[in-house]
Write an enzyme that holds these catalytic residues in place. Structure first.
Site, PDB file in Angstrom:
ATOM      1  CB  CYS A 188      -7.958 -15.883  17.676  1.00  9.26           C
ATOM      2  SG  CYS A 188      -6.385 -15.074  17.392  1.00  9.26           S
ATOM      3  CB  ALA A 213      -8.860 -15.633  12.553  1.00  5.97           C
ATOM      4  CB  ALA A 254      -3.961 -12.098  17.231  1.00  2.00           C
ATOM      5  CB  SER A 259      -4.542 -13.844   5.592  1.00  2.00           C
ATOM      6  OG  SER A 259      -5.199 -12.731   6.114  1.00  2.00           O
ATOM      7  CD  GLU A 311       2.278 -20.341   5.487  1.00  3.96           C
ATOM      8  OE1 GLU A 311       2.530 -19.361   6.194  1.00  3.96           O
ATOM      9  OE2 GLU A 311       2.333 -21.536   5.910  1.00  3.96           O
ATOM     10  CG  ASP A 320       2.687 -15.956  17.895  1.00  7.50           C
ATOM     11  OD1 ASP A 320       2.387 -14.788  18.201  1.00  7.50           O
ATOM     12  OD2 ASP A 320       1.876 -16.901  17.910  1.00  7.50           O
ATOM     13  NE  ARG A 334      -2.949  -0.120   3.335  1.00  6.99           N
ATOM     14  CZ  ARG A 334      -3.109  -1.270   3.981  1.00  6.99           C
ATOM     15  NH1 ARG A 334      -3.623  -2.309   3.347  1.00  6.99           N
ATOM     16  NH2 ARG A 334      -2.740  -1.412   5.236  1.00  6.99           N
TER      17      ARG A 334
HETATM   18  P1  FAD Z   1       1.594 -17.707  12.951  1.00 10.35           P
HETATM   19  O1  FAD Z   1       0.145 -17.447  12.984  1.00 10.35           O
HETATM   20  O2  FAD Z   1       2.125 -18.865  13.702  1.00 10.35           O
HETATM   21  O3  FAD Z   1       2.031 -17.853  11.426  1.00 10.35           O
HETATM   22  C1  FAD Z   1       3.330 -18.188  11.043  1.00 10.35           C
HETATM   23  C2  FAD Z   1       3.275 -18.766   9.651  1.00 10.35           C
HETATM   24  O4  FAD Z   1       4.609 -18.994   9.214  1.00 10.35           O
HETATM   25  C3  FAD Z   1       2.573 -20.124   9.599  1.00 10.35           C
HETATM   26  O5  FAD Z   1       1.526 -20.063   8.647  1.00 10.35           O
HETATM   27  C4  FAD Z   1       3.675 -21.093   9.194  1.00 10.35           C
HETATM   28  O6  FAD Z   1       3.221 -22.137   8.362  1.00 10.35           O
HETATM   29  C5  FAD Z   1       4.654 -20.189   8.463  1.00 10.35           C
HETATM   30  N1  FAD Z   1       6.041 -20.668   8.462  1.00 10.35           N
HETATM   31  C6  FAD Z   1       6.772 -21.057   9.535  1.00 10.35           C
HETATM   32  N2  FAD Z   1       8.024 -21.405   9.164  1.00 10.35           N
HETATM   33  C7  FAD Z   1       8.079 -21.209   7.823  1.00 10.35           C
HETATM   34  C8  FAD Z   1       9.119 -21.389   6.858  1.00 10.35           C
HETATM   35  N3  FAD Z   1      10.327 -21.811   7.208  1.00 10.35           N
HETATM   36  N4  FAD Z   1       8.840 -21.109   5.559  1.00 10.35           N
HETATM   37  C9  FAD Z   1       7.595 -20.657   5.188  1.00 10.35           C
HETATM   38  N5  FAD Z   1       6.602 -20.486   6.048  1.00 10.35           N
HETATM   39  C10 FAD Z   1       6.829 -20.743   7.368  1.00 10.35           C
HETATM   40  N6  FAD Z   1      -4.170 -14.472  20.107  1.00 10.35           N
HETATM   41  C11 FAD Z   1      -4.931 -13.469  20.612  1.00 10.35           C
HETATM   42  O7  FAD Z   1      -4.454 -12.334  20.692  1.00 10.35           O
HETATM   43  N7  FAD Z   1      -6.211 -13.701  21.037  1.00 10.35           N
HETATM   44  C12 FAD Z   1      -6.788 -14.929  20.967  1.00 10.35           C
HETATM   45  O8  FAD Z   1      -7.957 -15.108  21.339  1.00 10.35           O
HETATM   46  C13 FAD Z   1      -6.010 -16.007  20.453  1.00 10.35           C
HETATM   47  N8  FAD Z   1      -6.523 -17.252  20.387  1.00 10.35           N
HETATM   48  C14 FAD Z   1      -5.759 -18.269  19.860  1.00 10.35           C
HETATM   49  C15 FAD Z   1      -6.311 -19.534  19.815  1.00 10.35           C
HETATM   50  C16 FAD Z   1      -5.557 -20.583  19.312  1.00 10.35           C
HETATM   51  C17 FAD Z   1      -6.147 -21.957  19.286  1.00 10.35           C
HETATM   52  C18 FAD Z   1      -4.247 -20.351  18.806  1.00 10.35           C
HETATM   53  C19 FAD Z   1      -3.432 -21.465  18.228  1.00 10.35           C
HETATM   54  C20 FAD Z   1      -3.697 -19.074  18.848  1.00 10.35           C
HETATM   55  C21 FAD Z   1      -4.444 -18.019  19.374  1.00 10.35           C
HETATM   56  N9  FAD Z   1      -3.926 -16.731  19.472  1.00 10.35           N
HETATM   57  C22 FAD Z   1      -4.682 -15.723  20.002  1.00 10.35           C
HETATM   58  C23 FAD Z   1      -2.543 -16.437  19.043  1.00 10.35           C
HETATM   59  C24 FAD Z   1      -2.493 -15.860  17.634  1.00 10.35           C
HETATM   60  O9  FAD Z   1      -3.147 -16.741  16.766  1.00 10.35           O
HETATM   61  C25 FAD Z   1      -1.042 -15.682  17.229  1.00 10.35           C
HETATM   62  O10 FAD Z   1      -0.469 -14.747  18.102  1.00 10.35           O
HETATM   63  C26 FAD Z   1      -0.878 -15.189  15.788  1.00 10.35           C
HETATM   64  O11 FAD Z   1      -1.395 -16.128  14.885  1.00 10.35           O
HETATM   65  C27 FAD Z   1       0.609 -14.982  15.481  1.00 10.35           C
HETATM   66  O12 FAD Z   1       0.779 -14.663  14.141  1.00 10.35           O
HETATM   67  P2  FAD Z   1       2.175 -14.881  13.432  1.00 10.35           P
HETATM   68  O13 FAD Z   1       2.012 -14.375  12.045  1.00 10.35           O
HETATM   69  O14 FAD Z   1       3.269 -14.333  14.252  1.00 10.35           O
HETATM   70  O15 FAD Z   1       2.431 -16.469  13.457  1.00 10.35           O
END
Ligand code: FAD
Length: 444
Positions: free
Chosen positions: A44, A42, A300, A40, A34, A282, A23
Protein backbone atom coordinates in the site's frame (compact mmCIF):
# COMPACT_ATOMS: atom_id res chain seq x y z
CA UNK A 1 5.57 -34.59 17.21
CA UNK A 2 3.01 -32.56 15.20
CA UNK A 3 4.16 -31.62 11.71
CA UNK A 4 4.79 -27.89 11.26
CA UNK A 5 2.33 -25.17 10.41
CA UNK A 6 3.42 -24.40 6.85
CA UNK A 7 2.58 -21.09 5.18
CA UNK A 8 2.85 -20.33 1.47
CA UNK A 9 3.45 -16.60 0.93
CA UNK A 10 5.26 -14.19 3.23
CA UNK A 11 3.33 -10.96 3.18
CA UNK A 12 0.32 -9.58 5.06
CA UNK A 13 -1.75 -12.75 5.52
CA UNK A 14 1.14 -15.21 5.74
CA UNK A 15 3.34 -13.32 8.19
CA UNK A 16 0.37 -12.30 10.38
CA UNK A 17 -0.51 -15.97 10.70
CA UNK A 18 3.10 -16.98 11.39
CA UNK A 19 3.60 -14.36 14.12
CA UNK A 20 0.29 -15.08 15.83
CA UNK A 21 0.70 -18.87 15.74
CA UNK A 22 4.17 -18.57 17.24
CA UNK A 23 2.95 -16.18 19.95
CA UNK A 24 0.06 -18.45 20.92
CA UNK A 25 1.96 -21.74 20.68
CA UNK A 26 5.72 -21.12 20.86
CA UNK A 27 6.53 -24.85 20.69
CA UNK A 28 4.85 -25.31 17.32
CA UNK A 29 7.21 -25.20 14.37
CA UNK A 30 6.14 -22.58 11.82
CA UNK A 31 7.68 -22.68 8.34
CA UNK A 32 7.04 -19.91 5.77
CA UNK A 33 7.95 -20.29 2.10
CA UNK A 34 8.15 -17.01 0.17
CA UNK A 35 9.11 -17.16 -3.47
CA UNK A 36 10.53 -13.62 -3.53
CA UNK A 37 13.02 -11.90 -1.29
CA UNK A 38 10.68 -9.38 0.34
CA UNK A 39 8.47 -10.31 3.30
CA UNK A 40 6.01 -8.37 5.45
CA UNK A 41 6.08 -5.39 3.12
CA UNK A 42 3.44 -2.67 2.81
CA UNK A 43 2.46 -2.79 -0.86
CA UNK A 44 0.00 0.00 0.00
CA UNK A 45 2.95 2.32 0.54
CA UNK A 46 4.50 1.78 -2.89
CA UNK A 47 2.78 4.73 -4.65
CA UNK A 48 4.15 7.00 -1.92
CA UNK A 49 7.64 5.63 -2.51
CA UNK A 50 7.35 6.51 -6.21
CA UNK A 51 5.93 9.90 -5.23
CA UNK A 52 8.99 10.55 -3.07
CA UNK A 53 7.22 10.71 0.31
CA UNK A 54 8.87 7.47 1.45
CA UNK A 55 12.64 7.71 1.08
CA UNK A 56 13.65 4.10 1.05
CA UNK A 57 11.81 1.05 -0.27
CA UNK A 58 12.99 -0.84 2.81
CA UNK A 59 11.03 1.61 4.98
CA UNK A 60 7.92 -0.22 3.76
CA UNK A 61 9.00 -3.44 5.48
CA UNK A 62 7.21 -3.89 8.81
CA UNK A 63 9.28 -6.78 10.19
CA UNK A 64 12.54 -7.88 8.58
CA UNK A 65 13.39 -11.52 7.71
CA UNK A 66 16.08 -11.46 10.42
CA UNK A 67 13.53 -10.32 13.03
CA UNK A 68 11.16 -13.11 12.01
CA UNK A 69 13.93 -15.68 12.26
CA UNK A 70 15.83 -14.48 15.30
CA UNK A 71 13.20 -12.78 17.45
CA UNK A 72 9.99 -14.60 16.46
CA UNK A 73 11.50 -18.05 15.89
CA UNK A 74 9.76 -18.43 12.50
CA UNK A 75 11.52 -20.71 10.02
CA UNK A 76 11.26 -18.24 7.13
CA UNK A 77 12.66 -19.32 3.77
CA UNK A 78 12.79 -16.61 1.14
CA UNK A 79 13.42 -17.43 -2.54
CA UNK A 80 11.53 -20.71 -1.95
CA UNK A 81 8.57 -21.30 -4.25
CA UNK A 82 5.88 -23.84 -3.43
CA UNK A 83 5.09 -25.57 -6.74
CA UNK A 84 2.59 -28.23 -5.60
CA UNK A 85 0.36 -29.20 -2.70
CA UNK A 86 -0.67 -32.78 -1.94
CA UNK A 87 -3.53 -32.49 0.55
CA UNK A 88 -3.84 -36.30 0.90
CA UNK A 89 -0.17 -36.83 1.76
CA UNK A 90 -0.15 -33.46 3.59
CA UNK A 91 3.00 -32.23 1.90
CA UNK A 92 4.02 -29.26 -0.23
CA UNK A 93 6.68 -29.46 -2.94
CA UNK A 94 9.16 -26.62 -2.76
CA UNK A 95 11.61 -25.37 -5.36
CA UNK A 96 14.74 -23.44 -4.35
CA UNK A 97 18.16 -23.05 -5.97
CA UNK A 98 17.10 -25.39 -8.78
CA UNK A 99 16.34 -28.20 -6.27
CA UNK A 100 12.99 -29.66 -5.25
CA UNK A 101 12.00 -31.15 -1.92
CA UNK A 102 8.82 -32.19 -0.12
CA UNK A 103 7.84 -30.53 3.15
CA UNK A 104 5.25 -32.25 5.37
CA UNK A 105 2.68 -30.08 7.14
CA UNK A 106 0.24 -30.51 10.01
CA UNK A 107 -1.69 -27.38 8.99
CA UNK A 108 -1.23 -25.41 5.81
CA UNK A 109 -2.07 -21.79 5.01
CA UNK A 110 -2.24 -20.66 1.40
CA UNK A 111 -1.48 -16.93 1.41
CA UNK A 112 -0.30 -16.53 -2.16
CA UNK A 113 -1.99 -13.15 -2.70
CA UNK A 114 -3.00 -11.79 -6.08
CA UNK A 115 -1.24 -10.56 -9.19
CA UNK A 116 -1.83 -7.60 -11.45
CA UNK A 117 -4.09 -8.41 -14.40
CA UNK A 118 -2.19 -8.07 -17.69
CA UNK A 119 -4.62 -7.68 -20.61
CA UNK A 120 -3.28 -8.89 -23.96
CA UNK A 121 -2.12 -5.42 -24.99
CA UNK A 122 0.20 -5.17 -27.96
CA UNK A 123 3.56 -3.82 -26.75
CA UNK A 124 3.19 -4.85 -23.08
CA UNK A 125 6.82 -6.01 -23.16
CA UNK A 126 8.20 -2.60 -24.23
CA UNK A 127 10.61 -0.98 -21.82
CA UNK A 128 8.78 1.57 -19.71
CA UNK A 129 5.52 -0.41 -19.37
CA UNK A 130 4.89 -1.52 -15.80
CA UNK A 131 2.34 -3.01 -13.48
CA UNK A 132 2.59 -2.22 -9.77
CA UNK A 133 2.16 -5.17 -7.49
CA UNK A 134 5.54 -6.15 -6.10
CA UNK A 135 8.30 -4.23 -4.36
CA UNK A 136 10.60 -4.99 -7.29
CA UNK A 137 8.11 -3.30 -9.64
CA UNK A 138 7.96 -0.22 -7.39
CA UNK A 139 11.75 -0.15 -7.46
CA UNK A 140 11.79 -0.50 -11.25
CA UNK A 141 9.29 2.36 -11.74
CA UNK A 142 11.27 4.59 -9.39
CA UNK A 143 14.53 3.77 -11.23
CA UNK A 144 12.88 4.43 -14.59
CA UNK A 145 11.60 7.83 -13.46
CA UNK A 146 15.03 8.73 -12.06
CA UNK A 147 17.07 7.53 -15.01
CA UNK A 148 14.83 8.17 -18.03
CA UNK A 149 13.14 11.31 -16.72
CA UNK A 150 9.86 10.68 -18.59
CA UNK A 151 7.93 13.81 -19.53
CA UNK A 152 4.63 12.03 -20.15
CA UNK A 153 3.02 9.08 -18.41
CA UNK A 154 -0.11 7.07 -19.08
CA UNK A 155 -2.02 5.18 -16.46
CA UNK A 156 -4.32 2.49 -17.70
CA UNK A 157 -7.14 1.95 -15.22
CA UNK A 158 -8.89 4.41 -12.92
CA UNK A 159 -9.04 2.25 -9.82
CA UNK A 160 -7.39 3.26 -6.58
CA UNK A 161 -3.89 2.24 -7.73
CA UNK A 162 -4.35 4.33 -10.90
CA UNK A 163 -5.51 7.34 -8.90
CA UNK A 164 -2.66 7.05 -6.38
CA UNK A 165 -0.11 6.66 -9.17
CA UNK A 166 -1.55 9.68 -11.05
CA UNK A 167 -0.88 11.80 -7.99
CA UNK A 168 2.58 10.27 -7.47
CA UNK A 169 3.70 10.91 -11.06
CA UNK A 170 2.25 14.44 -11.24
CA UNK A 171 4.21 15.20 -8.06
CA UNK A 172 7.32 13.99 -9.92
CA UNK A 173 6.71 16.66 -12.55
CA UNK A 174 5.32 14.34 -15.23
CA UNK A 175 2.31 15.08 -17.48
CA UNK A 176 -0.14 12.30 -16.65
CA UNK A 177 -3.02 10.87 -18.68
CA UNK A 178 -5.41 8.31 -17.18
CA UNK A 179 -7.41 5.97 -19.41
CA UNK A 180 -10.51 4.29 -17.98
CA UNK A 181 -12.67 2.00 -20.07
CA UNK A 182 -15.81 2.55 -17.95
CA UNK A 183 -17.84 5.78 -17.72
CA UNK A 184 -16.28 6.56 -14.32
CA UNK A 185 -13.17 6.03 -12.23
CA UNK A 186 -13.20 4.43 -8.74
CA UNK A 187 -16.09 2.18 -9.74
CA UNK A 188 -16.83 0.77 -6.24
CA UNK A 189 -17.03 4.28 -4.71
CA UNK A 190 -20.31 5.26 -6.39
CA UNK A 191 -21.20 7.95 -8.91
CA UNK A 192 -21.03 11.11 -6.74
CA UNK A 193 -17.67 10.33 -5.15
CA UNK A 194 -16.21 9.13 -8.45
CA UNK A 195 -17.24 12.24 -10.37
CA UNK A 196 -15.98 14.56 -7.59
CA UNK A 197 -12.58 12.85 -7.68
CA UNK A 198 -12.56 12.90 -11.50
CA UNK A 199 -13.16 16.69 -11.51
CA UNK A 200 -10.40 17.12 -8.97
CA UNK A 201 -7.93 15.04 -11.00
CA UNK A 202 -8.62 17.28 -13.99
CA UNK A 203 -8.13 20.40 -11.82
CA UNK A 204 -4.74 18.99 -10.89
CA UNK A 205 -3.79 18.73 -14.55
CA UNK A 206 -4.46 15.02 -15.09
CA UNK A 207 -5.72 14.34 -18.61
CA UNK A 208 -8.55 11.95 -17.76
CA UNK A 209 -10.09 9.88 -20.56
CA UNK A 210 -13.28 8.04 -19.55
CA UNK A 211 -14.96 5.37 -21.69
CA UNK A 212 -11.66 5.02 -23.48
CA UNK A 213 -10.30 1.55 -24.15
CA UNK A 214 -6.55 1.20 -24.58
CA UNK A 215 -5.60 -1.23 -27.33
CA UNK A 216 -1.85 -1.41 -26.88
CA UNK A 217 1.43 0.45 -26.66
CA UNK A 218 3.70 1.66 -29.46
CA UNK A 219 7.42 2.27 -29.62
CA UNK A 220 10.71 0.77 -30.63
CA UNK A 221 12.15 -1.13 -27.67
CA UNK A 222 10.90 1.60 -25.35
CA UNK A 223 7.28 2.76 -25.00
CA UNK A 224 6.39 5.99 -26.83
CA UNK A 225 2.62 5.90 -27.28
CA UNK A 226 -0.63 4.50 -25.92
CA UNK A 227 -2.72 3.20 -28.79
CA UNK A 228 -6.47 3.93 -28.69
CA UNK A 229 -9.13 2.88 -31.19
CA UNK A 230 -8.58 5.91 -33.43
CA UNK A 231 -5.84 7.87 -31.76
CA UNK A 232 -2.40 7.55 -30.20
CA UNK A 233 -1.29 9.49 -27.13
CA UNK A 234 2.34 10.13 -26.25
CA UNK A 235 3.64 8.28 -23.17
CA UNK A 236 7.25 7.83 -22.02
CA UNK A 237 6.07 5.71 -19.11
CA UNK A 238 3.00 3.49 -18.70
CA UNK A 239 1.54 1.98 -15.54
CA UNK A 240 -1.18 -0.60 -16.08
CA UNK A 241 -3.51 -0.93 -13.09
CA UNK A 242 -6.61 -2.72 -14.28
CA UNK A 243 -7.26 -4.91 -11.28
CA UNK A 244 -5.89 -8.06 -9.71
CA UNK A 245 -6.45 -11.79 -10.12
CA UNK A 246 -6.13 -14.10 -7.10
CA UNK A 247 -3.19 -16.56 -7.22
CA UNK A 248 -5.22 -19.75 -7.03
CA UNK A 249 -3.49 -22.10 -9.48
CA UNK A 250 -1.57 -23.96 -6.76
CA UNK A 251 -4.77 -24.54 -4.81
CA UNK A 252 -6.83 -25.45 -7.87
CA UNK A 253 -4.32 -28.04 -9.06
CA UNK A 254 -4.44 -29.62 -5.59
CA UNK A 255 -8.23 -30.02 -5.73
CA UNK A 256 -8.94 -27.15 -3.36
CA UNK A 257 -12.30 -25.56 -4.19
CA UNK A 258 -12.62 -22.10 -5.63
CA UNK A 259 -15.74 -20.05 -4.90
CA UNK A 260 -18.06 -18.09 -7.20
CA UNK A 261 -15.67 -15.13 -7.40
CA UNK A 262 -12.78 -17.31 -8.62
CA UNK A 263 -10.83 -16.93 -5.36
CA UNK A 264 -10.32 -19.80 -2.89
CA UNK A 265 -13.53 -20.74 -1.07
CA UNK A 266 -13.24 -20.67 2.72
CA UNK A 267 -15.51 -21.12 5.73
CA UNK A 268 -15.76 -18.59 8.55
CA UNK A 269 -12.46 -19.84 10.00
CA UNK A 270 -10.65 -19.52 6.68
CA UNK A 271 -10.73 -23.31 6.14
CA UNK A 272 -10.88 -24.70 2.62
CA UNK A 273 -12.60 -27.95 1.66
CA UNK A 274 -9.61 -29.75 3.26
CA UNK A 275 -9.78 -29.76 7.07
CA UNK A 276 -6.15 -28.73 7.65
CA UNK A 277 -5.75 -26.36 4.70
CA UNK A 278 -6.57 -22.68 5.18
CA UNK A 279 -6.50 -19.74 2.77
CA UNK A 280 -6.36 -16.02 3.58
CA UNK A 281 -5.80 -12.63 2.04
CA UNK A 282 -5.96 -11.65 -1.61
CA UNK A 283 -6.12 -15.27 -2.83
CA UNK A 284 -9.23 -16.09 -0.76
CA UNK A 285 -12.91 -15.25 -0.45
CA UNK A 286 -14.63 -13.76 2.58
CA UNK A 287 -18.32 -13.51 3.34
CA UNK A 288 -19.78 -10.07 2.75
CA UNK A 289 -21.36 -8.77 5.96
CA UNK A 290 -24.37 -7.28 4.16
CA UNK A 291 -25.22 -9.89 1.56
CA UNK A 292 -23.82 -12.92 3.39
CA UNK A 293 -22.45 -14.10 0.03
CA UNK A 294 -18.84 -14.95 -0.70
CA UNK A 295 -16.92 -11.94 -1.96
CA UNK A 296 -13.37 -11.18 -3.03
CA UNK A 297 -12.15 -7.85 -1.66
CA UNK A 298 -8.35 -7.85 -1.91
CA UNK A 299 -7.38 -5.34 0.76
CA UNK A 300 -4.72 -5.21 3.45
CA UNK A 301 -6.73 -5.31 6.68
CA UNK A 302 -8.75 -8.29 5.44
CA UNK A 303 -5.48 -10.14 4.78
CA UNK A 304 -3.84 -9.22 8.09
CA UNK A 305 -6.96 -10.00 10.08
CA UNK A 306 -7.65 -13.35 8.44
CA UNK A 307 -3.99 -14.39 8.80
CA UNK A 308 -4.02 -13.47 12.47
CA UNK A 309 -7.28 -15.38 13.08
CA UNK A 310 -5.95 -18.48 11.32
CA UNK A 311 -2.73 -18.32 13.38
CA UNK A 312 -4.93 -18.34 16.50
CA UNK A 313 -7.11 -21.19 15.20
CA UNK A 314 -4.12 -23.33 14.30
CA UNK A 315 -2.73 -22.72 17.80
CA UNK A 316 -5.89 -24.32 19.23
CA UNK A 317 -8.36 -21.46 19.68
CA UNK A 318 -10.84 -21.48 16.76
CA UNK A 319 -11.29 -17.84 15.69
CA UNK A 320 -13.45 -16.56 12.81
CA UNK A 321 -11.63 -14.48 10.20
CA UNK A 322 -14.40 -11.84 10.16
CA UNK A 323 -16.43 -10.85 7.15
CA UNK A 324 -15.76 -8.04 4.72
CA UNK A 325 -17.75 -4.85 4.22
CA UNK A 326 -15.49 -3.79 1.36
CA UNK A 327 -14.42 -0.73 3.30
CA UNK A 328 -11.82 1.23 1.33
CA UNK A 329 -10.24 4.67 1.31
CA UNK A 330 -8.07 6.51 -1.19
CA UNK A 331 -6.25 9.85 -1.43
CA UNK A 332 -6.36 11.82 -4.67
CA UNK A 333 -4.25 14.99 -4.36
CA UNK A 334 -6.21 17.23 -1.93
CA UNK A 335 -9.24 14.94 -1.74
CA UNK A 336 -10.00 11.78 0.17
CA UNK A 337 -12.63 9.27 -0.88
CA UNK A 338 -13.95 6.31 1.06
CA UNK A 339 -16.66 3.68 0.80
CA UNK A 340 -18.18 0.80 2.72
CA UNK A 341 -20.92 -1.81 2.30
CA UNK A 342 -23.26 -2.01 -0.67
CA UNK A 343 -23.80 1.11 -2.74
CA UNK A 344 -25.11 -0.27 -6.00
CA UNK A 345 -28.91 -0.52 -6.36
CA UNK A 346 -28.79 -3.72 -8.42
CA UNK A 347 -26.48 -5.45 -5.97
CA UNK A 348 -28.70 -4.44 -3.03
CA UNK A 349 -31.80 -5.68 -4.86
CA UNK A 350 -30.12 -8.98 -5.72
CA UNK A 351 -29.48 -9.44 -1.99
CA UNK A 352 -33.20 -8.88 -1.28
CA UNK A 353 -33.11 -5.23 -0.17
CA UNK A 354 -35.09 -2.25 -1.36
CA UNK A 355 -32.35 0.40 -1.52
CA UNK A 356 -32.98 4.07 -0.75
CA UNK A 357 -30.25 6.67 -0.57
CA UNK A 358 -29.45 10.28 0.11
CA UNK A 359 -26.49 12.49 -0.77
CA UNK A 360 -25.75 15.50 1.44
CA UNK A 361 -23.03 18.12 1.68
CA UNK A 362 -22.14 19.03 5.26
CA UNK A 363 -19.38 21.05 6.90
CA UNK A 364 -16.67 19.19 8.79
CA UNK A 365 -16.56 21.88 11.51
CA UNK A 366 -18.98 24.61 12.72
CA UNK A 367 -19.15 27.68 10.45
CA UNK A 368 -17.34 29.89 12.99
CA UNK A 369 -14.36 27.58 13.45
CA UNK A 370 -11.39 27.89 11.06
CA UNK A 371 -10.64 25.10 8.63
CA UNK A 372 -14.17 23.84 7.91
CA UNK A 373 -14.45 22.04 4.58
CA UNK A 374 -17.35 20.31 2.94
CA UNK A 375 -17.87 16.57 3.13
CA UNK A 376 -20.20 14.87 0.65
CA UNK A 377 -21.87 11.82 2.13
CA UNK A 378 -23.98 9.31 0.25
CA UNK A 379 -25.80 6.98 2.63
CA UNK A 380 -27.65 3.88 1.44
CA UNK A 381 -30.21 1.91 3.44
CA UNK A 382 -32.91 -0.69 3.00
CA UNK A 383 -36.21 1.17 2.57
CA UNK A 384 -38.17 -1.62 4.24
CA UNK A 385 -36.18 -2.33 7.42
CA UNK A 386 -34.13 0.86 7.61
CA UNK A 387 -30.93 -1.22 7.83
CA UNK A 388 -27.81 0.73 6.84
CA UNK A 389 -26.35 -0.92 3.73
CA UNK A 390 -23.40 1.30 2.86
CA UNK A 391 -21.97 4.75 2.29
CA UNK A 392 -19.49 6.71 0.27
CA UNK A 393 -17.84 9.96 1.33
CA UNK A 394 -15.61 12.45 -0.43
CA UNK A 395 -13.97 15.67 0.71
CA UNK A 396 -10.75 17.39 1.63
CA UNK A 397 -10.90 16.32 5.24
CA UNK A 398 -12.57 13.82 7.50
CA UNK A 399 -13.25 10.96 5.09
CA UNK A 400 -12.17 8.46 7.80
CA UNK A 401 -15.69 9.10 9.11
CA UNK A 402 -16.59 6.21 6.81
CA UNK A 403 -15.56 4.01 9.75
CA UNK A 404 -18.69 5.08 11.64
CA UNK A 405 -20.83 3.74 8.80
CA UNK A 406 -18.63 0.61 8.46
CA UNK A 407 -19.36 -0.05 12.15
CA UNK A 408 -23.09 0.47 11.55
CA UNK A 409 -22.96 -1.91 8.58
CA UNK A 410 -21.19 -4.61 10.63
CA UNK A 411 -23.57 -4.15 13.56
CA UNK A 412 -26.62 -4.18 11.24
CA UNK A 413 -27.83 -0.85 12.64
CA UNK A 414 -30.83 0.93 11.19
CA UNK A 415 -30.62 4.52 9.95
CA UNK A 416 -32.46 5.64 13.12
CA UNK A 417 -29.92 3.82 15.30
CA UNK A 418 -27.07 5.38 13.32
CA UNK A 419 -28.63 8.84 13.76
CA UNK A 420 -28.84 8.23 17.52
CA UNK A 421 -25.18 7.32 17.99
CA UNK A 422 -23.47 9.41 20.64
CA UNK A 423 -20.53 10.67 18.56
CA UNK A 424 -17.87 13.02 19.88
CA UNK A 425 -18.29 16.75 19.32
CA UNK A 426 -16.16 19.86 19.88
CA UNK A 427 -15.77 22.71 17.36
CA UNK A 428 -12.16 21.91 16.31
CA UNK A 429 -13.27 18.42 15.24
CA UNK A 430 -16.83 18.47 13.95
CA UNK A 431 -20.18 20.24 14.03
CA UNK A 432 -22.65 19.16 16.72
CA UNK A 433 -24.30 16.93 14.15
CA UNK A 434 -21.45 15.05 12.52
CA UNK A 435 -21.93 14.82 8.70
CA UNK A 436 -22.68 11.10 9.04
CA UNK A 437 -25.45 11.84 11.56
CA UNK A 438 -26.79 14.57 9.29
CA UNK A 439 -26.98 12.10 6.40
CA UNK A 440 -28.82 9.65 8.65
CA UNK A 441 -31.27 12.39 9.77
CA UNK A 442 -32.05 13.27 6.16
CA UNK A 443 -32.47 9.66 5.02
CA UNK A 444 -34.56 8.58 8.01
P1 FAD B 1 0.34 -10.44 -1.13
O1 FAD B 1 0.71 -9.16 -0.51
O2 FAD B 1 0.10 -10.49 -2.58
O3 FAD B 1 1.48 -11.50 -0.77
C1 FAD B 1 1.48 -12.80 -1.27
C2 FAD B 1 2.90 -13.32 -1.22
O4 FAD B 1 2.88 -14.69 -1.61
C3 FAD B 1 3.83 -12.61 -2.19
O5 FAD B 1 4.95 -12.10 -1.48
C4 FAD B 1 4.22 -13.70 -3.19
O6 FAD B 1 5.55 -13.58 -3.65
C5 FAD B 1 4.04 -14.97 -2.37
N1 FAD B 1 3.77 -16.17 -3.18
C6 FAD B 1 2.83 -16.31 -4.14
N2 FAD B 1 2.84 -17.57 -4.64
C7 FAD B 1 3.81 -18.23 -3.96
C8 FAD B 1 4.30 -19.57 -4.02
N3 FAD B 1 3.78 -20.46 -4.86
N4 FAD B 1 5.31 -19.92 -3.19
C9 FAD B 1 5.84 -19.01 -2.30
N5 FAD B 1 5.42 -17.75 -2.22
C10 FAD B 1 4.40 -17.35 -3.03
N6 FAD B 1 -4.89 -2.38 0.47
C11 FAD B 1 -5.50 -1.56 1.36
O7 FAD B 1 -6.27 -2.04 2.20
N7 FAD B 1 -5.27 -0.21 1.34
C12 FAD B 1 -4.43 0.37 0.45
O8 FAD B 1 -4.22 1.60 0.47
C13 FAD B 1 -3.78 -0.46 -0.50
N8 FAD B 1 -2.95 0.07 -1.43
C14 FAD B 1 -2.32 -0.77 -2.32
C15 FAD B 1 -1.49 -0.19 -3.26
C16 FAD B 1 -0.86 -1.01 -4.19
C17 FAD B 1 0.03 -0.38 -5.23
C18 FAD B 1 -1.03 -2.42 -4.15
C19 FAD B 1 -0.33 -3.31 -5.12
C20 FAD B 1 -1.86 -2.99 -3.20
C21 FAD B 1 -2.52 -2.18 -2.27
N9 FAD B 1 -3.39 -2.70 -1.33
C22 FAD B 1 -4.03 -1.87 -0.44
C23 FAD B 1 -3.68 -4.15 -1.28
C24 FAD B 1 -2.84 -4.86 -0.23
O9 FAD B 1 -1.49 -4.60 -0.48
C25 FAD B 1 -3.12 -6.35 -0.31
O10 FAD B 1 -4.47 -6.55 0.01
C26 FAD B 1 -2.25 -7.18 0.64
O11 FAD B 1 -0.89 -7.04 0.32
C27 FAD B 1 -2.63 -8.66 0.54
O12 FAD B 1 -1.77 -9.43 1.30
P2 FAD B 1 -1.59 -10.97 1.00
O13 FAD B 1 -0.66 -11.48 2.04
O14 FAD B 1 -2.90 -11.63 0.86
O15 FAD B 1 -0.95 -11.06 -0.47
Amino acid sequence: MTDPFVIVGGDAAGMSAASKAKREDPDREVVVFEKGEWVSYAACGMPYYVKGEVDDLEDLVAVTPEEFREERDVDLRTNHEVVAIDPEAKTVTVEADGERFDQPYGDLLIATGARAVEPPFEGFDLEGVFTLRSMNEADAIEDYVDEREPRTAAIVGGGYVGVEMAEALVERGIDVSVFEMLPRILQPFGETTASTVADHLREQGVDLHLETAVEGFGGVDRVETVELEDDAVSADLVVVGVGVAPNVELAEEAGIDLGPTGAIATDEYGRTNYEDVYAAGDCAEDDHVVTGDPDHVPLALTANRAGRAIGTTVAGDPTPTGGTAGTAIVKAFDLGAARTGILEDDRAREAGFDPVSVTINAPTRPHYYPGATELTVTLVADGESGRVLGASVVGEDGVKRIDTVATAVHAELTVAELRNLDLAYAPPFSPVWDPILTAAKVLE
